[in-house]
Write an enzyme that holds these catalytic residues in place. Structure first.
Site, mmCIF file in Angstrom:
data_model
loop_
_atom_site.group_PDB
_atom_site.id
_atom_site.type_symbol
_atom_site.label_atom_id
_atom_site.label_comp_id
_atom_site.label_asym_id
_atom_site.label_seq_id
_atom_site.Cartn_x
_atom_site.Cartn_y
_atom_site.Cartn_z
ATOM 1 N N GLU A 115 0.828 -1.196 0.000
ATOM 2 C CA GLU A 115 0.000 0.000 0.000
ATOM 3 C C GLU A 115 0.871 1.258 0.000
ATOM 4 O O GLU A 115 0.619 2.217 -0.737
ATOM 5 C CB GLU A 115 -0.916 0.027 1.235
ATOM 6 C CG GLU A 115 -1.875 -1.144 1.321
ATOM 7 C CD GLU A 115 -1.341 -2.260 2.197
ATOM 8 O OE1 GLU A 115 -2.107 -2.804 2.993
ATOM 9 O OE2 GLU A 115 -0.126 -2.585 2.070
ATOM 10 N N ASP A 147 23.151 -39.511 -0.353
ATOM 11 C CA ASP A 147 23.352 -38.566 -1.460
ATOM 12 C C ASP A 147 24.318 -37.429 -1.152
ATOM 13 O O ASP A 147 24.803 -36.777 -2.072
ATOM 14 C CB ASP A 147 22.011 -37.955 -1.882
ATOM 15 C CG ASP A 147 20.993 -39.006 -2.310
ATOM 16 O OD1 ASP A 147 21.409 -40.103 -2.707
ATOM 17 O OD2 ASP A 147 19.789 -38.707 -2.253
#
Length: 358
Positions: free
Chosen positions: A46, A195
């Site tokens: 705003e 991983d």
């Protein structure tokens, strides 16, 4: 209002724990100013739009996706009084702010000042845009997304330890965009051991934002040489463990720059529901789960998942020893399936993205 939502979405991943907000100011059938909330601590949408509009804001209509705030903030002034001061004639709002400090109070203040207020325009779309904010501000817990990449027959790897990609490059790029929008990425310790991931955000030509990393590690098996502990990143690494975590390892992880969270256990494992409460206290509003089959099943079983975003490759792996997307029961009753609703399917490259809500 669709333009408002488009503008608001530009703040994705940058405004947390604040909502994404956009504003369009219209006068005499023409857009005279636009704005959006770019980052937490920065000017609200705003304020940005009204500054651009200047004196032209008098008698104009302001479109916004979320009720303007009316409470004092440590970093930014309230917006409802600013709108009144600018002499905006009418305001069109998608949804009320679920924050108890605002919820209807901003609208009431505007109406008392003589501003015409219209509510509910594209409310459903506005709720979806700020779904993480809505959950966090009403429950104190983060919005949780289950993200995975799998084959048509529900496999996430042809065998344990496999590093072969399931999905194509375009789908993997979309997965990095999800990281860029999320406060935190969560994996289980098995993913780290198998991983050794970095869990960073890699977007070509764009300054991607790394999400915080959360590792569920009940007995602190994570090696001090893991990428998550040694790589350079502005994001933090949290290790969620139980009282079974050895004090010496906790000290070593602290020295490595990680933050260890000691969480209540359930059957010897980190209680994921309690972990979400703890992450909420830290200020994390959204969590992207990128783990393997075990952490996926645990997340569904604990009831923390709000939404799933599953990438599906047009492949069939078919091995008995292949890793399944779910390894374990997914509900409190092992014989009852978990129902998913509001499903949508889109195509990205050669793969598909299935989205749905729990």
């Amino acid at each position: 209002m669709r333009r408002v939502l488009e503008l608001a979405g530009k703040g994705a991943g940058r405004t947390s724990p604040n909502p994404m907000v956009g504003v369009v100011i219209v006068k005499n059938g023409r857009v005279i100013a636009e704005g959006y909330h770019r980052r937490a601590g920065g000017p609200h949408a705003e304020a940005v739009a009204l500054k651009k509009a200047g004196s032209r804001a008098k008698g104009a209509t302001l479109y916004i996706n979320l009720e303007p705030c009316c409470h004092l903030d440590k970093r930014t002034p309230p917006c409802a009084p600013l709108i009144i001061k600018s002499r905006i004639k009418r305001i069109v709002i998608s949804m009320r702010d679920p924050n108890p400090k605002v919820s209807g109070k901003g609208i009431a203040l505007l109406r008392r000042a003589g501003v015409q207020v219209t509510e509910g325009v594209l409310k459903r779309e506005a709720l979806r845009l700020n779904e993480a904010y809505v959950k966090y501000i009403t429950t104190g817990k983060p919005f949780v997304i289950s993200k995975t990449a799998m084959s048509l027959d529900g496999k996430i790897a042809s065998l344990k330890g496999s590093t072969t990609w399931i999905t194509g490059e375009k789908a993997r790029l979309q997965a990095h965009r999800l990281r860029d929008r999320s406060d935190a990425v969560l994996v289980g310790i098995n993913t780290v051991l198998t991983d050794n991931p970095r869990l960073t955000t890699r977007l070509p030509g764009v300054n991607g934002r790394d999400a915080h990393r959360v590792v569920v590690d009940s007995t602190l098996k994570i090696p001090l040489t893991a990428h998550l502990l040694t790589q350079r990143s502005n994001a933090k690494t949290f290790i969620a463990t139980t009282r079974r975590g050895h004090p010496n390892k906790i000290r070593a992880l602290d020295q490595a720059g990680a933050t260890v969270l000691i969480v209540k256990d359930q059957d010897g494992r980190v209680d994921l529901s309690e972990l979400m409460t703890e992450l909420g206290r830290i200020g994390i509003t959204s969590v992207l789960i990128e783990g393997g089959g075990e952490i996926n099943a645990s997340a569904f079983r604990s009831g923390i998942v709000d939404k799933l975003i599953w990438f599906i490759a047009p492949k069939i792996i078919g091995r008995k020893d292949a890793v399944a997307v779910m390894e374990g029961s997914v509900g409190t009753d092992a014989n009852q399936p978990v129902l998913v609703h509001d499903i949508s399917i889109t195509r990205v490259g050669e793969d598909f993205i299935l989205e749905g809500y729990l």
